[in-house]
Scaffold this motif. Structure first.
Motif, PDB file in Angstrom:
ATOM      1  N   VAL A   9      -8.028 -27.591  67.948  1.00 54.61           N
ATOM      2  CA  VAL A   9      -9.212 -27.809  67.114  1.00 54.61           C
ATOM      3  C   VAL A   9     -10.320 -26.808  67.430  1.00 54.61           C
ATOM      4  CG1 VAL A   9     -11.103 -29.424  66.646  1.00 54.61           C
ATOM      5  CG2 VAL A   9      -8.744 -30.248  66.670  1.00 54.61           C
ATOM      6  N   VAL A  10     -10.526 -26.504  68.718  1.00 53.49           N
ATOM      7  CA  VAL A  10     -11.652 -25.645  69.095  1.00 53.49           C
ATOM      8  C   VAL A  10     -11.317 -24.162  68.997  1.00 53.49           C
ATOM      9  CG1 VAL A  10     -12.577 -27.416  70.628  1.00 53.49           C
ATOM     10  CG2 VAL A  10     -11.057 -25.650  71.557  1.00 53.49           C
ATOM     11  N   THR A  11     -10.048 -23.815  68.769  1.00 53.03           N
ATOM     12  CA  THR A  11      -9.669 -22.403  68.693  1.00 53.03           C
ATOM     13  C   THR A  11      -9.880 -21.885  67.279  1.00 53.03           C
ATOM     14  OG1 THR A  11      -8.017 -22.682  70.431  1.00 53.03           O
ATOM     15  CG2 THR A  11      -7.819 -20.729  69.028  1.00 53.03           C
ATOM     16  N   GLN A  12     -10.640 -20.827  67.179  1.00 49.06           N
ATOM     17  CA  GLN A  12     -10.972 -20.244  65.884  1.00 49.06           C
ATOM     18  C   GLN A  12      -9.719 -19.721  65.189  1.00 49.06           C
ATOM     19  OE1 GLN A  12     -14.117 -20.302  64.762  1.00 49.06           O
ATOM     20  NE2 GLN A  12     -13.521 -19.443  62.778  1.00 49.06           N
ATOM     21  N   GLY A  13      -9.594 -20.034  63.905  1.00 46.86           N
ATOM     22  CA  GLY A  13      -8.513 -19.518  63.087  1.00 46.86           C
ATOM     23  C   GLY A  13      -7.320 -20.437  62.963  1.00 46.86           C
ATOM     24  N   THR A  14      -7.245 -21.505  63.746  1.00 53.61           N
ATOM     25  CA  THR A  14      -6.122 -22.442  63.631  1.00 53.61           C
ATOM     26  C   THR A  14      -6.348 -23.383  62.448  1.00 53.61           C
ATOM     27  OG1 THR A  14      -7.147 -24.072  65.090  1.00 53.61           O
ATOM     28  CG2 THR A  14      -5.744 -22.406  66.118  1.00 53.61           C
ATOM     29  N   LEU A  15      -5.256 -23.919  61.927  1.00 63.61           N
ATOM     30  CA  LEU A  15      -5.390 -24.896  60.847  1.00 63.61           C
ATOM     31  C   LEU A  15      -6.148 -26.139  61.325  1.00 63.61           C
ATOM     32  CD1 LEU A  15      -1.794 -24.712  59.288  1.00 63.61           C
ATOM     33  CD2 LEU A  15      -3.916 -23.703  58.402  1.00 63.61           C
ATOM     34  N   ALA A  16      -5.904 -26.496  62.577  1.00 66.22           N
ATOM     35  CA  ALA A  16      -6.565 -27.687  63.118  1.00 66.22           C
ATOM     36  C   ALA A  16      -8.065 -27.498  63.284  1.00 66.22           C
ATOM     37  CB  ALA A  16      -5.944 -28.048  64.467  1.00 66.22           C
ATOM     38  N   SER A  17      -8.516 -26.244  63.360  1.00 64.71           N
ATOM     39  CA  SER A  17      -9.955 -25.999  63.559  1.00 64.71           C
ATOM     40  C   SER A  17     -10.786 -26.476  62.377  1.00 64.71           C
ATOM     41  CB  SER A  17     -10.210 -24.510  63.810  1.00 64.71           C
ATOM     42  OG  SER A  17      -9.867 -23.746  62.647  1.00 64.71           O
ATOM     43  N   ARG A  18     -10.145 -26.737  61.228  1.00 65.06           N
ATOM     44  CA  ARG A  18     -10.879 -27.255  60.071  1.00 65.06           C
ATOM     45  C   ARG A  18     -11.400 -28.671  60.309  1.00 65.06           C
ATOM     46  NH1 ARG A  18      -6.594 -25.294  55.331  1.00 65.06           N
ATOM     47  NH2 ARG A  18      -6.684 -23.045  55.835  1.00 65.06           N
ATOM     48  N   ALA A  19     -10.822 -29.348  61.294  1.00 65.05           N
ATOM     49  CA  ALA A  19     -11.266 -30.712  61.609  1.00 65.05           C
ATOM     50  C   ALA A  19     -12.313 -30.724  62.719  1.00 65.05           C
ATOM     51  CB  ALA A  19     -10.070 -31.559  62.019  1.00 65.05           C
ATOM     52  N   ARG A  20     -12.860 -29.536  63.008  1.00 58.40           N
ATOM     53  CA  ARG A  20     -13.791 -29.422  64.131  1.00 58.40           C
ATOM     54  C   ARG A  20     -15.029 -30.285  63.946  1.00 58.40           C
ATOM     55  NH1 ARG A  20     -15.160 -23.413  65.509  1.00 58.40           N
ATOM     56  NH2 ARG A  20     -12.867 -23.410  65.565  1.00 58.40           N
ATOM     57  N   SER A  21     -15.437 -30.509  62.747  1.00 61.65           N
ATOM     58  CA  SER A  21     -16.669 -31.273  62.498  1.00 61.65           C
ATOM     59  C   SER A  21     -16.476 -32.779  62.655  1.00 61.65           C
ATOM     60  CB  SER A  21     -17.190 -30.982  61.084  1.00 61.65           C
ATOM     61  OG  SER A  21     -16.210 -31.354  60.114  1.00 61.65           O
ATOM     62  N   LEU A  22     -15.223 -33.228  62.727  1.00 57.99           N
ATOM     63  CA  LEU A  22     -14.957 -34.659  62.849  1.00 57.99           C
ATOM     64  C   LEU A  22     -15.165 -35.119  64.295  1.00 57.99           C
ATOM     65  CD1 LEU A  22     -11.692 -34.948  60.694  1.00 57.99           C
ATOM     66  CD2 LEU A  22     -14.065 -35.398  59.990  1.00 57.99           C
ATOM     67  N   ALA A  23     -15.761 -36.282  64.447  1.00 57.32           N
ATOM     68  CA  ALA A  23     -15.964 -36.844  65.785  1.00 57.32           C
ATOM     69  C   ALA A  23     -14.634 -37.320  66.360  1.00 57.32           C
ATOM     70  CB  ALA A  23     -16.952 -38.004  65.729  1.00 57.32           C
ATOM     71  N   THR A  24     -14.362 -36.943  67.581  1.00 63.40           N
ATOM     72  CA  THR A  24     -13.120 -37.348  68.241  1.00 63.40           C
ATOM     73  C   THR A  24     -13.361 -38.646  69.026  1.00 63.40           C
ATOM     74  OG1 THR A  24     -13.599 -36.121  70.266  1.00 63.40           O
ATOM     75  CG2 THR A  24     -12.486 -34.936  68.491  1.00 63.40           C
ATOM     76  N   PRO A  25     -12.285 -39.379  69.316  1.00 64.83           N
ATOM     77  CA  PRO A  25     -12.448 -40.590  70.143  1.00 64.83           C
ATOM     78  C   PRO A  25     -13.114 -40.290  71.483  1.00 64.83           C
ATOM     79  CG  PRO A  25     -10.289 -40.574  69.114  1.00 64.83           C
ATOM     80  CD  PRO A  25     -10.914 -39.245  68.821  1.00 64.83           C
ATOM     81  N   ALA A  26     -12.781 -39.133  72.079  1.00 68.98           N
ATOM     82  CA  ALA A  26     -13.383 -38.780  73.363  1.00 68.98           C
ATOM     83  C   ALA A  26     -14.894 -38.641  73.234  1.00 68.98           C
ATOM     84  CB  ALA A  26     -12.776 -37.480  73.888  1.00 68.98           C
ATOM     85  N   GLU A  27     -15.353 -38.048  72.122  1.00 68.01           N
ATOM     86  CA  GLU A  27     -16.795 -37.896  71.913  1.00 68.01           C
ATOM     87  C   GLU A  27     -17.465 -39.246  71.699  1.00 68.01           C
ATOM     88  OE1 GLU A  27     -16.699 -33.462  69.827  1.00 68.01           O
ATOM     89  OE2 GLU A  27     -16.656 -35.281  68.594  1.00 68.01           O
ATOM     90  N   LEU A  28     -16.794 -40.158  71.018  1.00 64.75           N
ATOM     91  CA  LEU A  28     -17.347 -41.497  70.804  1.00 64.75           C
ATOM     92  C   LEU A  28     -17.468 -42.246  72.135  1.00 64.75           C
ATOM     93  CD1 LEU A  28     -15.438 -42.538  67.553  1.00 64.75           C
ATOM     94  CD2 LEU A  28     -17.792 -41.701  67.764  1.00 64.75           C
ATOM     95  N   PHE A  29     -16.438 -42.124  72.985  1.00 65.62           N
ATOM     96  CA  PHE A  29     -16.498 -42.766  74.291  1.00 65.62           C
ATOM     97  C   PHE A  29     -17.604 -42.144  75.144  1.00 65.62           C
ATOM     98  CE2 PHE A  29     -12.587 -44.711  73.136  1.00 65.62           C
ATOM     99  CZ  PHE A  29     -12.363 -45.741  74.037  1.00 65.62           C
ATOM    100  N   SER A  30     -17.787 -40.829  75.003  1.00 69.04           N
ATOM    101  CA  SER A  30     -18.832 -40.159  75.760  1.00 69.04           C
ATOM    102  C   SER A  30     -20.214 -40.629  75.321  1.00 69.04           C
ATOM    103  CB  SER A  30     -18.706 -38.643  75.584  1.00 69.04           C
ATOM    104  OG  SER A  30     -19.703 -37.962  76.318  1.00 69.04           O
ATOM    105  N   LYS A  31     -20.398 -40.788  74.024  1.00 71.49           N
ATOM    106  CA  LYS A  31     -21.689 -41.275  73.523  1.00 71.49           C
ATOM    107  C   LYS A  31     -21.971 -42.693  74.011  1.00 71.49           C
ATOM    108  CE  LYS A  31     -21.896 -38.468  69.308  1.00 71.49           C
ATOM    109  NZ  LYS A  31     -21.921 -38.480  67.813  1.00 71.49           N
ATOM    110  N   ALA A  32     -20.914 -43.474  74.159  1.00 73.58           N
ATOM    111  CA  ALA A  32     -21.079 -44.850  74.647  1.00 73.58           C
ATOM    112  C   ALA A  32     -21.286 -44.895  76.157  1.00 73.58           C
ATOM    113  CB  ALA A  32     -19.859 -45.691  74.268  1.00 73.58           C
ATOM    114  N   GLY A  33     -21.115 -43.761  76.820  1.00 72.55           N
ATOM    115  CA  GLY A  33     -21.329 -43.692  78.261  1.00 72.55           C
ATOM    116  C   GLY A  33     -20.152 -44.158  79.093  1.00 72.55           C
TER     117      GLY A  33
END
Length: 367
Positions: free
Chosen positions: A196-220
Motif C-alpha cells: 500500500v505504501v509503495t508508490q506505483g503499486t496497484l495496492a497504493s490506490r487504497a492508501r487513503s483508506l484507514a487500516t485496522p492498525a491505524e484505528l487501533f492506534s487512534k484508540a490507544g
C-alpha cells in the motif's frame, strides 16, 4: 572491572532447580489427566501437611532455600557476567515478540479445533471452523489485531456461560498481547502494508483508506504496556491453577500422585506432593503479579511445564503451548513497568552490593 565471585552461588541455583523439578511433575491441569470429581477436604489436606514434622521441615527448608537464592542473586549476580549477557540477549529478541505471540495463540487454537475441544480439553465441544479460522489468521498475521479482538470477545462470551474456560484463561493474555503489539513480521499484514505504501503499486490506490492498525492506534491500544498485562493474566492463571486445582481439589491432586506413582520419584507424603505443587504454582503466580524476579519466575514456570509433559505422558501437549509461549515472552520482555523488579530490587541490590551499577535503561522499562 570486577573479578567474578568464587562463592558457591551456583549451588543455591542448582538446589532450587532440583526442588522445582521434583514438584513440577505434579504441577498440571489436574482435570486434564484424571477424572476425579470429588473436591475432598481442604482442611484435611492442610492438617495432614502441617501436623507432619517431616513435611513441615521440608517446607521450612524450601522456604529458606528460596530466600537464600534470592539474596544470593541480589548480592552476587553483578559479579557473574553470565546474567548480564543472558539479559541482553533475551532483550535482543524483542522484535520477534509479535510473531511469538501469534504462534503462541494460533497453534493451540488450530490444534483445539481439530482435536474437538473448545479452548480447553476439559470442554469437549466441536468448534472447528471458529478456532481453526482464528488460529490460521493469527498464524498468517492477516487482520491480526481485529482477529485477536474477535478471539478475545468469543472467549469472554463463552466464559460467561461456562466457568470451565477458566482453565484456559491464559488466552486472555495472548489475545491482549497481540492486540497491543500487532502482527509484526513476518506477517501478511506487513506485506499488505508495504504494498500500500509503495508508490506505483496497484495496492497504493487504497492508501487513503484507514487500516485496522491505524484505528487501533487512534484508540490507544498499541500504547498499552504489554509486559504488565501479560504478567497480570499469566499470574492469575498460575495462581488459579495452584489454588483451585491443587489446594481446593486435593482429591484430584492425590489421584494424580497415585496414578503416576510420584511418591516413588520423591518419597514424601502424597499430601505434601499436592500441597507443594499448589504452593509452587501459586508462588509463581504471585511473583508475576508483583513483577518480582520476573524472568526467573518465567524460567521456573517453563521448567515446571516441561517436567510435567515428561512426567505425565498423557497430559495434552497442545493445551500447554499457550503458557509455554507466554512464559517465553516474559523471558524476553521482563517485568516492565509497575513491577518490583523495576522499583524495589535495584535499591535492594545497591544495599547488598555497593558496586552494583544497573545497565542503561534497566530501571526504566519501556513496558
Amino acid at each position: 572491572m570486577r573479578t567474578p565471585s568464587k562463592r558457591p552461588f551456583g549451588t543455591f541455583l542448582l538446589a532450587a532447580l532440583a526442588s522445582v523439578i521434583f514438584t513440577g511433575s505434579a504441577s498440571a491441569h489436574v482435570k486434564y489427566v484424571t477424572d476425579e470429581e470429588s473436591t475432598g477436604s481442604v482442611a484435611e489436606l492442610f492438617t495432614a501437611v502441617f501436623t507432619d514434622p517431616a513435611s513441615v521441615a521440608l517446607l521450612g527448608a524450601g522456604a529458606i532455600g528460596v530466600l537464600v537464592l534470592a539474596v544470593g542473586y541480589l548480592r552476587f549476580a553483578g559479579s557473574i557476567p553470565d546474567f548480564a549477557v543472558a539479559s541482553r540477549t533475551l532483550q535482543s529478541y524483542r522484535p520477534y515478540l509479535p510473531w511469538m505471540l501469534r504462534l503462541t495463540v494460533g497453534l493451540p487454537l488450530v490444534g483445539a479445533g481439530f482435536a474437538g475441544y473448545l479452548f480447553t480439553p476439559s470442554l469437549p465441544v466441536e468448534a472447528r471452523l471458529l478456532q481453526v479460522g482464528i488460529g490460521f489468521l493469527l498464524l498468517f498475521g492477516l487482520a491480526t489485531r481485529v482477529v485477536a479482538t474477535v478471539g478475545l470477545v468469543v472467549y469472554l462470551g463463552l466464559l460467561a456461560t461456562d466457568s470451565t474456560l477458566l482453565l484456559a484463561s491464559e488466552y486472555v493474555a495472548g489475545f491482549l498481547g497481540i492486540m497491543i503489539v500487532g502482527a509484526g513480521q513476518p506477517s501478511a499484514d506487513m506485506l499488505l502494508r508495504r504494498l500500500v505504501v509503495t508508490q506505483g503499486t496497484l495496492a497504493s490506490r487504497a492508501r487513503s483508506l484507514a487500516t485496522p492498525a491505524e484505528l487501533f492506534s487512534k484508540a490507544g491500544i498499541d500504547r498499552l504496556p504489554v509486559a504488565p498485562l501479560l504478567r497480570l493474566f499469566v499470574g492469575v492463571n498460575f495462581l488459579y491453577l495452584g489454588v483451585t486445582q491443587k489446594w481446593l481439589n486435593p482429591a484430584g491432586g492425590l489421584a494424580v500422585v497415585e496414578k503416576y506413582n510420584l511418591t516413588a520419584v520423591v518419597p514424601v507424603a502424597p499430601e505434601l506432593w499436592v500441597f507443594g505443587a499448589g504452593l509452587v504454582e501459586a508462588g509463581v503466580g504471585v511473583a508475576f503479579l508483583l513483577g518480582l524476579f520476573t524472568r526467573g519466575s518465567a524460567a521456573v514456570g517453563f521448567l515446571m511445564l516441561t517436567t510435567t509433559l515428561f512426567g505425565l505422558p498423557d497430559d495434552p501437549v497442545l493445551a500447554h503451548i499457550t503458557l509455554f509461549g507466554l512464559l517465553s515472552a516474559l523471558l524476553v520482555i521482563g517485568a516492565g513497568r509497575y513491577s518490583l523488579d523495576a522499583s524495589l530490587l535495584p535499591a535492594l541490590r545497591r544495599r547488598l552490593d555497593p558496586e552494583f551499577e544497573p545497565a542503561a535503561g534497566h530501571e526504566t522499562p519501556a513496558d
